[in-house]
Design a protein around this motif. Sequence first.
Motif: not given
Length: 275
Positions: A107-111, A122-126
């Motif tokens: 989810h957005l704003n989560e590490p 997988a990458s954070k963007n994916l």
Amino acid sequence: MNITDTFISFHPVLQALIAGLFTWGCTIVGSSFVFLFKTVNRKFLDTMNGFAAGVMIAASFWSLLAPSISFAEQNDYGSWSWFPAAIGFLVGGLFLRLIDVIIPHLHLNEPIENSEGPKTKASKNLLLFLAITIHNIPEGLSVGVAFGAAAIGAANGDAFMSAVGLALGIGIQNIPEGSALSMPIRAAGSSRWRAFNIGQLSAIVEPIAAVIGAITVISITALLPYALSFAAGAMIFVTVEELIPESQTNGNKDSATLALMVGFVIMMILDVALG
């Protein structure tokens, strides 16, 4: 023949596809904001998440649950007219929960350490992309089911315009949704084009899901009340599990809550005025 009459004359599956392409196009518009701004305004994103939540809550009732109950009442469910709406709603929520479990996402704003689903490299963007894509599935399904319902004359004679209103409402909330994904990706260091493409591609599932929804209810009419409420349950799950919490955790509770109310009213007006 004007544009409206031409659209009405199309096959309902084609109508659903066009509506799904429209909602995807709105996401493309929102994602393009990344070319205008480099950093994301947290208050803006929280406000838009609240607005999107309001739209989805209103759409779930006015455009999906109410027609589901109405259709059941017209088709000999009698005192059990609530049954398809209740079952479909719960199954829709459980379906999204299952998707949450089997597909890795963030989810957005989560590490990245707080990613959900199976462990992955997988990458954070994916992972962000997958999170938004998951909640775009019920939006596409709801549009397709609504146009399928209109095709078989479900609920009332104004079902077609109600489906149009639903597509407009989802499209409107997709604009800030696109920017809510692309702009943080840009702020994290990705190029503008990469951030834009990740943002807009997250909604490519909407026209696909819309076609699936329309074909399903046209082919098996008895599933219609269940399909309508299934889409509603899935949308409510996304709203409560993701949109509302994300809008309320950054110190912008009041603006996010007011935006939710505005989104609800706008979607309600669209549905009632057009339907």
